[in-house]
Design a protein around this motif. Structure first.
Motif, PDB file in Angstrom:
ATOM      1  N   SER A 159      60.406 -31.579  37.696  1.00  0.00           N
ATOM      2  CA  SER A 159      61.828 -31.187  37.670  1.00  0.00           C
ATOM      3  C   SER A 159      61.993 -29.715  37.302  1.00  0.00           C
ATOM      4  O   SER A 159      62.799 -28.999  37.904  1.00  0.00           O
ATOM      5  CB  SER A 159      62.596 -32.046  36.667  1.00  0.00           C
ATOM      6  OG  SER A 159      62.560 -33.385  37.041  1.00  0.00           O
ATOM      7  N   ILE A 160      61.232 -29.272  36.314  1.00  0.00           N
ATOM      8  CA  ILE A 160      61.315 -27.874  35.882  1.00  0.00           C
ATOM      9  C   ILE A 160      60.877 -26.948  37.011  1.00  0.00           C
ATOM     10  O   ILE A 160      61.560 -25.962  37.321  1.00  0.00           O
ATOM     11  CB  ILE A 160      60.457 -27.638  34.619  1.00  0.00           C
ATOM     12  CG1 ILE A 160      61.090 -28.332  33.401  1.00  0.00           C
ATOM     13  CG2 ILE A 160      60.275 -26.148  34.347  1.00  0.00           C
ATOM     14  CD1 ILE A 160      60.217 -28.349  32.163  1.00  0.00           C
ATOM     15  N   ILE A 161      59.773 -27.266  37.643  1.00  0.00           N
ATOM     16  CA  ILE A 161      59.244 -26.405  38.706  1.00  0.00           C
ATOM     17  C   ILE A 161      60.209 -26.358  39.891  1.00  0.00           C
ATOM     18  O   ILE A 161      60.495 -25.281  40.427  1.00  0.00           O
ATOM     19  CB  ILE A 161      57.830 -26.867  39.126  1.00  0.00           C
ATOM     20  CG1 ILE A 161      56.835 -26.529  38.005  1.00  0.00           C
ATOM     21  CG2 ILE A 161      57.398 -26.243  40.443  1.00  0.00           C
ATOM     22  CD1 ILE A 161      55.450 -27.139  38.161  1.00  0.00           C
ATOM     23  N   GLN A 162      60.738 -27.515  40.314  1.00  0.00           N
ATOM     24  CA  GLN A 162      61.681 -27.537  41.428  1.00  0.00           C
ATOM     25  C   GLN A 162      62.965 -26.778  41.094  1.00  0.00           C
ATOM     26  O   GLN A 162      63.491 -26.034  41.922  1.00  0.00           O
ATOM     27  CB  GLN A 162      62.014 -28.988  41.822  1.00  0.00           C
ATOM     28  CG  GLN A 162      60.880 -29.702  42.519  1.00  0.00           C
ATOM     29  CD  GLN A 162      60.363 -28.941  43.727  1.00  0.00           C
ATOM     30  OE1 GLN A 162      61.132 -28.430  44.546  1.00  0.00           O
ATOM     31  NE2 GLN A 162      59.048 -28.828  43.834  1.00  0.00           N
ATOM     32  N   ALA A 163      63.476 -26.964  39.867  1.00  0.00           N
ATOM     33  CA  ALA A 163      64.697 -26.265  39.464  1.00  0.00           C
ATOM     34  C   ALA A 163      64.461 -24.760  39.402  1.00  0.00           C
ATOM     35  O   ALA A 163      65.330 -23.979  39.799  1.00  0.00           O
ATOM     36  CB  ALA A 163      65.176 -26.790  38.108  1.00  0.00           C
ATOM     37  N   LYS A 170      62.264 -23.046  41.176  1.00  0.00           N
ATOM     38  CA  LYS A 170      62.141 -22.580  42.568  1.00  0.00           C
ATOM     39  C   LYS A 170      63.517 -22.429  43.220  1.00  0.00           C
ATOM     40  O   LYS A 170      63.710 -21.582  44.086  1.00  0.00           O
ATOM     41  CB  LYS A 170      61.306 -23.564  43.394  1.00  0.00           C
ATOM     42  CG  LYS A 170      59.821 -23.502  43.137  1.00  0.00           C
ATOM     43  CD  LYS A 170      59.103 -24.531  44.014  1.00  0.00           C
ATOM     44  CE  LYS A 170      57.608 -24.477  43.840  1.00  0.00           C
ATOM     45  NZ  LYS A 170      56.923 -25.530  44.632  1.00  0.00           N
ATOM     46  N   SER A 171      64.465 -23.278  42.810  1.00  0.00           N
ATOM     47  CA  SER A 171      65.820 -23.259  43.378  1.00  0.00           C
ATOM     48  C   SER A 171      66.776 -22.355  42.608  1.00  0.00           C
ATOM     49  O   SER A 171      67.985 -22.402  42.848  1.00  0.00           O
ATOM     50  CB  SER A 171      66.400 -24.680  43.391  1.00  0.00           C
ATOM     51  OG  SER A 171      65.545 -25.564  44.045  1.00  0.00           O
ATOM     52  N   ASN A 172      66.252 -21.575  41.666  1.00  0.00           N
ATOM     53  CA  ASN A 172      67.066 -20.707  40.812  1.00  0.00           C
ATOM     54  C   ASN A 172      68.115 -21.476  40.021  1.00  0.00           C
ATOM     55  O   ASN A 172      69.211 -20.985  39.782  1.00  0.00           O
ATOM     56  CB  ASN A 172      67.748 -19.606  41.637  1.00  0.00           C
ATOM     57  CG  ASN A 172      66.753 -18.616  42.176  1.00  0.00           C
ATOM     58  OD1 ASN A 172      65.786 -18.282  41.505  1.00  0.00           O
ATOM     59  ND2 ASN A 172      66.966 -18.164  43.397  1.00  0.00           N
ATOM     60  N   LYS A 173      67.790 -22.712  39.612  1.00  0.00           N
ATOM     61  CA  LYS A 173      68.706 -23.521  38.814  1.00  0.00           C
ATOM     62  C   LYS A 173      68.157 -23.749  37.410  1.00  0.00           C
ATOM     63  O   LYS A 173      68.575 -24.672  36.727  1.00  0.00           O
ATOM     64  CB  LYS A 173      68.938 -24.874  39.491  1.00  0.00           C
ATOM     65  CG  LYS A 173      69.666 -24.769  40.824  1.00  0.00           C
ATOM     66  CD  LYS A 173      69.855 -26.115  41.442  1.00  0.00           C
ATOM     67  CE  LYS A 173      70.595 -25.988  42.772  1.00  0.00           C
ATOM     68  NZ  LYS A 173      70.694 -27.268  43.478  1.00  0.00           N
ATOM     69  N   CYS A 174      67.221 -22.908  37.005  1.00  0.00           N
ATOM     70  CA  CYS A 174      66.579 -23.109  35.716  1.00  0.00           C
ATOM     71  C   CYS A 174      66.139 -21.769  35.145  1.00  0.00           C
ATOM     72  O   CYS A 174      65.527 -20.968  35.843  1.00  0.00           O
ATOM     73  CB  CYS A 174      65.361 -24.013  35.904  1.00  0.00           C
ATOM     74  SG  CYS A 174      64.307 -24.196  34.466  1.00  0.00           S
ATOM     75  N   GLU A 175      66.495 -21.544  33.882  1.00  0.00           N
ATOM     76  CA  GLU A 175      65.936 -20.399  33.155  1.00  0.00           C
ATOM     77  C   GLU A 175      64.714 -20.914  32.420  1.00  0.00           C
ATOM     78  O   GLU A 175      64.785 -21.920  31.707  1.00  0.00           O
ATOM     79  CB  GLU A 175      66.950 -19.866  32.145  1.00  0.00           C
ATOM     80  CG  GLU A 175      68.178 -19.228  32.766  1.00  0.00           C
ATOM     81  CD  GLU A 175      69.194 -18.841  31.702  1.00  0.00           C
ATOM     82  OE1 GLU A 175      68.792 -18.572  30.553  1.00  0.00           O
ATOM     83  OE2 GLU A 175      70.387 -18.847  32.027  1.00  0.00           O
ATOM     84  N   LEU A 176      63.605 -20.220  32.605  1.00  0.00           N
ATOM     85  CA  LEU A 176      62.345 -20.695  32.053  1.00  0.00           C
ATOM     86  C   LEU A 176      61.754 -19.648  31.123  1.00  0.00           C
ATOM     87  O   LEU A 176      61.660 -18.477  31.477  1.00  0.00           O
ATOM     88  CB  LEU A 176      61.386 -20.984  33.212  1.00  0.00           C
ATOM     89  CG  LEU A 176      60.098 -21.736  32.934  1.00  0.00           C
ATOM     90  CD1 LEU A 176      60.366 -23.075  32.279  1.00  0.00           C
ATOM     91  CD2 LEU A 176      59.335 -21.937  34.247  1.00  0.00           C
ATOM     92  N   THR A 177      61.389 -20.075  29.930  1.00  0.00           N
ATOM     93  CA  THR A 177      60.714 -19.191  28.983  1.00  0.00           C
ATOM     94  C   THR A 177      59.377 -19.820  28.642  1.00  0.00           C
ATOM     95  O   THR A 177      59.317 -20.979  28.230  1.00  0.00           O
ATOM     96  CB  THR A 177      61.542 -19.032  27.694  1.00  0.00           C
ATOM     97  OG1 THR A 177      62.857 -18.613  28.026  1.00  0.00           O
ATOM     98  CG2 THR A 177      60.898 -18.031  26.749  1.00  0.00           C
ATOM     99  N   VAL A 178      58.319 -19.059  28.856  1.00  0.00           N
ATOM    100  CA  VAL A 178      56.972 -19.546  28.572  1.00  0.00           C
ATOM    101  C   VAL A 178      56.368 -18.629  27.527  1.00  0.00           C
ATOM    102  O   VAL A 178      56.446 -17.410  27.631  1.00  0.00           O
ATOM    103  CB  VAL A 178      56.116 -19.542  29.853  1.00  0.00           C
ATOM    104  CG1 VAL A 178      54.694 -19.957  29.550  1.00  0.00           C
ATOM    105  CG2 VAL A 178      56.725 -20.463  30.895  1.00  0.00           C
ATOM    106  N   CYS A 179      55.784 -19.220  26.509  1.00  0.00           N
ATOM    107  CA  CYS A 179      55.274 -18.429  25.398  1.00  0.00           C
ATOM    108  C   CYS A 179      53.886 -18.913  25.001  1.00  0.00           C
ATOM    109  O   CYS A 179      53.667 -20.111  24.843  1.00  0.00           O
ATOM    110  CB  CYS A 179      56.245 -18.582  24.236  1.00  0.00           C
ATOM    111  SG  CYS A 179      55.705 -17.806  22.734  1.00  0.00           S
ATOM    112  N   HIS A 180      52.975 -18.003  24.869  1.00  0.00           N
ATOM    113  CA  HIS A 180      51.637 -18.301  24.337  1.00  0.00           C
ATOM    114  C   HIS A 180      51.402 -17.300  23.221  1.00  0.00           C
ATOM    115  O   HIS A 180      51.342 -16.102  23.474  1.00  0.00           O
ATOM    116  CB  HIS A 180      50.574 -18.169  25.429  1.00  0.00           C
ATOM    117  CG  HIS A 180      49.180 -18.204  24.893  1.00  0.00           C
ATOM    118  ND1 HIS A 180      48.163 -17.493  25.458  1.00  0.00           N
ATOM    119  CD2 HIS A 180      48.623 -18.849  23.840  1.00  0.00           C
ATOM    120  CE1 HIS A 180      47.038 -17.691  24.779  1.00  0.00           C
ATOM    121  NE2 HIS A 180      47.303 -18.517  23.799  1.00  0.00           N
TER     122      HIS A 180
END
Length: 155
Positions: free
Chosen positions: A24-28, A30-40
């Motif tokens: 769901s996160i990846i599809q959203a 890709k569709s510009n319907k999700c703000e994603l923050t990834v932290c390491h």
């Protein structure tokens, strides 16, 4: 020697949830319907501390996945917040370090039974599974082209 595939209910249920959540996160995204923050993150003064976090702000929900490596208290967390429901006092307490509270806590999975020796109910298989999916989303995020080379090098 290969590790035997787990078939217990908790593991299978969590794996199915993670497949759905990460998809769901990846599809959203890709569709510009999700703000994603990834932290390491890691601590230069403490080589045993590593943190992997994904925050996904979707249209109807907010999802946070985290894996924290700090022996002996490694832990993991998945929270899904329903943004359409007003947060309860309990929700606000859980979300105390970030404002505003994203909504009502709809689903949570974490090792939370802390004892003096560490987490008494810690399950390394579930921990590895959550790490695997956090890493999968992180790898997708880095390969999507939306991250500058400078930021990639920091991650």
């Amino acid at each position: 020697m290969t590790e035997k595939k787990r078939t217990d209910f908790n593991y299978c249920q969590l794996e199915n949830n993670l497949i759905y959540i990460s998809g769901s996160i990846i599809q959203a995204y890709k569709s510009n319907k999700c703000e994603l923050t990834v932290c390491h993150e890691y601590d230069e003064n403490d080589a045993s501390l590593r943190v992997y976090i994904v925050d996904a702000n979707l249209e109807k929900s907010f999802i946070e996945l985290g894996v924290y490596f700090k022996w002996p208290n490694d832990n993991y967390i998945i929270r899904i917040w329903d943004k359409s429901i007003t947060p309860t006092d309990k929700d606000k307490k859980i979300w105390n370090e970030k404002e505003p509270c994203p909504g009502h806590l709809a689903w949570q999975y974490e090792n939370e039974d802390l004892s003096e020796e560490g987490f008494s109910n810690f399950d390394s298989g579930l921990h590895k599974l959550i790490y695997e999916y956090v890493k999968k989303i992180q790898d997708f995020y880095l390969s999507s082209g939306g991250v500058s080379p400078e930021i990639k090098n920091l991650l």
